[in-house]
Every structure is written in C-alpha cells, then in structure tokens.
Scaffold this motif. Structure first.
Motif, mmCIF file in Angstrom:
data_model
loop_
_atom_site.group_PDB
_atom_site.id
_atom_site.type_symbol
_atom_site.label_atom_id
_atom_site.label_comp_id
_atom_site.label_asym_id
_atom_site.label_seq_id
_atom_site.Cartn_x
_atom_site.Cartn_y
_atom_site.Cartn_z
ATOM 1 N N UNK A 199 31.210 55.496 39.410
ATOM 2 C CA UNK A 199 31.771 54.203 39.808
ATOM 3 C C UNK A 199 31.049 53.656 41.031
ATOM 4 N N UNK A 200 30.989 52.325 41.125
ATOM 5 C CA UNK A 200 30.342 51.722 42.294
ATOM 6 C C UNK A 200 31.196 51.884 43.548
ATOM 7 N N UNK A 201 30.533 51.866 44.682
ATOM 8 C CA UNK A 201 31.238 52.036 45.955
ATOM 9 C C UNK A 201 32.258 50.916 46.160
ATOM 10 N N UNK A 202 31.854 49.710 45.854
ATOM 11 C CA UNK A 202 32.764 48.575 45.934
ATOM 12 C C UNK A 202 33.088 48.184 44.502
ATOM 13 N N UNK A 203 34.263 48.549 44.054
ATOM 14 C CA UNK A 203 34.669 48.309 42.674
ATOM 15 C C UNK A 203 35.022 46.840 42.496
#
Length: 192
Positions: free
Chosen positions: A80-84
């Motif tokens: 998952x991306x750091x900033x979802x």
C-alpha cells in the motif's frame, strides 16, 4: 556516600553496555542494507527452517498461523502507498498524491512499509516464531486443516481487496518497468 557512587557507576556501566550493544546492532543493520538479495535469501532460509521444524515435529500450528497472519499484514503494508488516496483528508492539497491520469507527472511509489523494514520485521518475527517452537507451552493442540483453510480464505479476501484498491487508484507497487531517462548526449542504443 560510597554506596551511592558504586550504584551510580554500576548503573552507568549497564547503560553503557546496552548503548554499545544497540550501536553494534545498528552498525550490522547498516552494513546489510545494500545487500537486498542476500538479506532476502537469509530470510527465506530462516522461514524454511521454521517450516521444516513445524513439518518434522508436527506441532506449533498456532505459532505458524499467527506468524502467517503477521506476515500477511506486513505484505499488505508493503503493497500500500504511504499516503492512501482512499483515506487522504487533503485530497485537493498539492501533497504527494498518486497520479490519476496518464498525462500527469511520474511520481515514485512510496510504500507505507519500506522494503528494509519489511525484511527486518519478517526476519525478526520468524526468529521469534522459531524460538517459540522450542517451548511446549506454545504447542497448543489444534486441528490444523481448519487453520490452513482459514488462512487461505483470509489471504484471498485480503489480496482481492488490495488488488481492487490498486485498480481503483491506478498504482502499481513494483517498479520493474519504471521509466528510464537518457543522459544528455547518450544514444538510445546504449541505455538499458
């Protein structure tokens, strides 16, 4: 008066020992950082030792199941991306969001759990799981096929949700085919 001085120097010695131990640990981790393939090869060997112990002694299925759930959780955090974008309250802000259109600027994928921390967490947890297999207290009798089926179901549901999330927000967590740019004065035939 003298008792206070000896207790202070002993306390300082213990503190100094743990500080030095922490520095040695961090230094070892720093030396391992650039060797990605060797680190993962070592982690896979430790996981295989753990699974071999589980298979040979036919026990500790709860430990194995808990370790599998923890590894699945780490893997999802790695993907998952750091900033979802789904939970980003500042969606209209000019912060580092994932591109949503093909003509937007390429931004690298920043993971919630970086690769090194992913490797370190998997290695530590597998070593802890391996140590747990040496104690009969953790060998709780269970019907292991139920745990296997539940883990497979959980894995499929979780990965389906993650893949839908990746498709919805158009990101790919792997950088195998990332764009490569030419240097000035370099012909396209010399770039790989």
């Amino acid at each position: 008066m003298m008792d206070e001085d000896t207790s202070t120097s002993t306390g300082g010695g213990v503190k100094l020992f743990f500080v030095r131990l922490s520095q040695m640990y961090q230094s070892t981790l720093d030396r391992w950082t650039p060797h990605t393939r060797m680190r993962w090869a070592g982690a896979i060997v430790i996981i295989l030792l753990f699974l071999l112990r589980i298979f040979l002694y036919q026990g500790w299925y709860i430990v194995c199941y808990a370790l599998g759930i923890y590894h699945l959780n780490l893997f999802i955090a790695f993907l998952t991306p750091k900033i979802d974008p789904e939970f980003d309250p500042y969606e209209n802000d000019d912060g580092p969001n994932l591109p949503t259109r093909s003509n937007e600027e390429f931004r690298p994928f920043i993971r919630r759990l970086p690769e090194f921390k992913f490797w370190l967490s998997i290695t530590k947890s597998t070593i802890i799981g391996l140590i747990c297999t040496f104690f009969d207290f953790f060998n709780v009798p269970v019907f292991w096929p139920i745990l296997v089926m539940y883990f497979i179901t959980l894995f499929c549901i979780t990965m389906k949700r993650q893949i839908k999330h990746m498709i919805k927000y158009k990101y790919l967590p792997f950088t195998r085919n990332k764009p490569r740019y030419q240097r000035v004065g370099e012909s396209p035939a010399t770039t790989k």
